[in-house]
Design an enzyme around this catalytic site. Structure first.
Site, PDB file in Angstrom:
ATOM      1  CG  ASP A  45      -0.361  -0.083   2.525  1.00  0.00           C
ATOM      2  OD1 ASP A  45       0.876  -0.165   2.607  1.00  0.00           O
ATOM      3  OD2 ASP A  45      -1.102  -0.065   3.535  1.00  0.00           O
ATOM      4  CB  SER A  46       4.583   1.698  -0.155  1.00  0.00           C
ATOM      5  OG  SER A  46       4.764   0.540  -0.940  1.00  0.00           O
ATOM      6  CG  ASP A  84       0.347  -4.027   2.108  1.00  0.00           C
ATOM      7  OD1 ASP A  84       0.226  -4.810   3.065  1.00  0.00           O
ATOM      8  OD2 ASP A  84       1.214  -3.133   2.056  1.00  0.00           O
ATOM      9  CE  LYS A 114       3.013  -5.922   3.909  1.00  0.00           C
ATOM     10  NZ  LYS A 114       2.540  -4.780   4.717  1.00  0.00           N
ATOM     11  CD  GLU A 116       0.436  -1.569   8.045  1.00  0.00           C
ATOM     12  OE1 GLU A 116       0.108  -0.789   8.969  1.00  0.00           O
ATOM     13  OE2 GLU A 116       0.908  -1.191   6.961  1.00  0.00           O
ATOM     14  CD  GLU A 184       7.932  -0.353   7.372  1.00  0.00           C
ATOM     15  OE1 GLU A 184       6.985  -1.089   7.039  1.00  0.00           O
ATOM     16  OE2 GLU A 184       8.125   0.781   6.886  1.00  0.00           O
TER      17      GLU A 184
HETATM   18  O1  KIV Z   1       3.516  -1.111   1.639  1.00  0.00           O
HETATM   19  C1  KIV Z   1       4.695  -1.524   1.619  1.00  0.00           C
HETATM   20  O2  KIV Z   1       5.461  -1.255   0.694  1.00  0.00           O
HETATM   21  C2  KIV Z   1       5.144  -2.330   2.737  1.00  0.00           C
HETATM   22  C3  KIV Z   1       6.607  -2.628   2.797  1.00  0.00           C
HETATM   23  C4  KIV Z   1       7.316  -1.446   3.284  1.00  0.00           C
HETATM   24  C5  KIV Z   1       6.882  -3.825   3.605  1.00  0.00           C
HETATM   25  O3  KIV Z   1       4.367  -2.699   3.554  1.00  0.00           O
END
Ligand code: KIV
Length: 286
Positions: A45-46, A84, A114, A116, A184
């Site tokens: 989600d970056s 994500d 994924k 969090e 992280e």
């Molecule tokens: O969203 C993302 O890119 C991440 C990584 C930094 C692990 O969660």
């Protein structure tokens, strides 16, 4: 070329073979990563920040994440692709989380999701997803979706007590069935001890070299995203510079009619050119 699966990652940990992971958000980047040995591609989600220009990861939606995951899936043959789950797609209740996770698998073809944190609802959600047959990767330490609650982009687990909380959370995630987890921005000793105390692999980002694998945001390591550079990032290229030079040359070439040249253009045959000129009764092209 065998597809990387959750079992492959477990074997890598047992064999002490490092897991190589990067983020990707589009087809052509996914192809390059896949062809060059990246084991795990995270559609992170970056993308909210590095692709869409938001200040945090929070605004990105499930639909946007699915759109990018579909593009990445089209570019991949070997790597495992993890999607994500964005902010507020799993934080409300288990039912909503299951529905959204299911979309990543059904509509985008992702191999896993994924999410969090390790609070009570997250643990319950992960247990349910694993039960259904959706592989889940955890994410501890600095969890970007909680950036405001954490007081900014900060290293986590810096006291013995906080480090112990991370260890407990990691073990709780393992108990409910994650196949691995991202650590992280945690001190390397903490990441090392967590890694040694888990059977599932850890993938570090700003967590030292003793995790079972490493991940970076691809736009950071390629020097494409330039708003800021986390200290743990190693920049392997400077795409912002390379791109700037290319764009400047293109601007010059177009302004000076240096682009396109004859080879970059299409021509009429001389007979058709003559016929065309006579049809329009005009003078020669110049
Ligand atoms: O969203 C993302 O890119 C991440 C990584 C930094 C692990 O969660």
């Amino acid at each position: 070329m065998a597809q990387v699966t959750t079992l492959t990652l477990k074997q890598y940990k047992e064999q002490k073979k490092k897991i190589v992971s990067l983020t990707a958000y589009d087809y052509s980047t996914a192809q390059v990563l896949d062809r060059n040995g990246v084991d795990v591609i995270l559609v992170g989600d970056s993308l909210a920040m590095v692709v869409l220009g938001h200040k945090t990861t929070q605004p990105v939606t499930v639909d946007q994440m699915i759109h990018h995951t579909q593009a990445v899936m089209r570019g991949v043959q070997r790597a495992m692709v993890i999607a994500d789950m964005p902010f507020m797609s799993y934080q409300e209740d288990v039912k909503e989380a299951v529905k959204n996770a299911g979309r990543f698998i059904k509509e985008a073809g992702a191999h896993a999701v994924k999410l969090e944190g390790a609070n009570r609802l997250a643990l319950e959600t992960i247990e349910r997803l694993v039960d259904i047959g959706i592989p889940v990767m955890g994410h501890l330490g600095f969890t970007p979706q909680s950036v405001h609650a954490l007081g900014g982009f900060r290293v986590q687990g810096k006291t013995a007590e906080k480090a112990m909380k991370l260890m407990n959370d990691a073990q709780a995630l393992e108990r409910v069935g994650v196949f691995g987890m991202v650590l992280e921005m945690v001190p390397s000793t903490v990441a090392k001890l967590i890694t040694q105390n888990l059977e599932v692999p850890t993938i570090g980002i700003g967590a030292g070299s003793d995790c079972d694998g490493q991940i970076l945001v691809v736009d950071d390591m390629l020097g494409k995203f330039t708003d800021f550079k986390p200290t743990f990032v190693r920049q392997y290229a400077n795409l912002a510079d390379i791109t700037s030079k290319a764009i400047t040359s293109y601007v010059d070439d177009v302004r000076t009619s240096n682009y396109p040249n004859d080879k970059e253009s299409f021509r009429l045959s001389s007979e058709e050119e003559a016929a065309f000129l006579s049809l329009i009764g005009s003078k020669a092209f110049n």
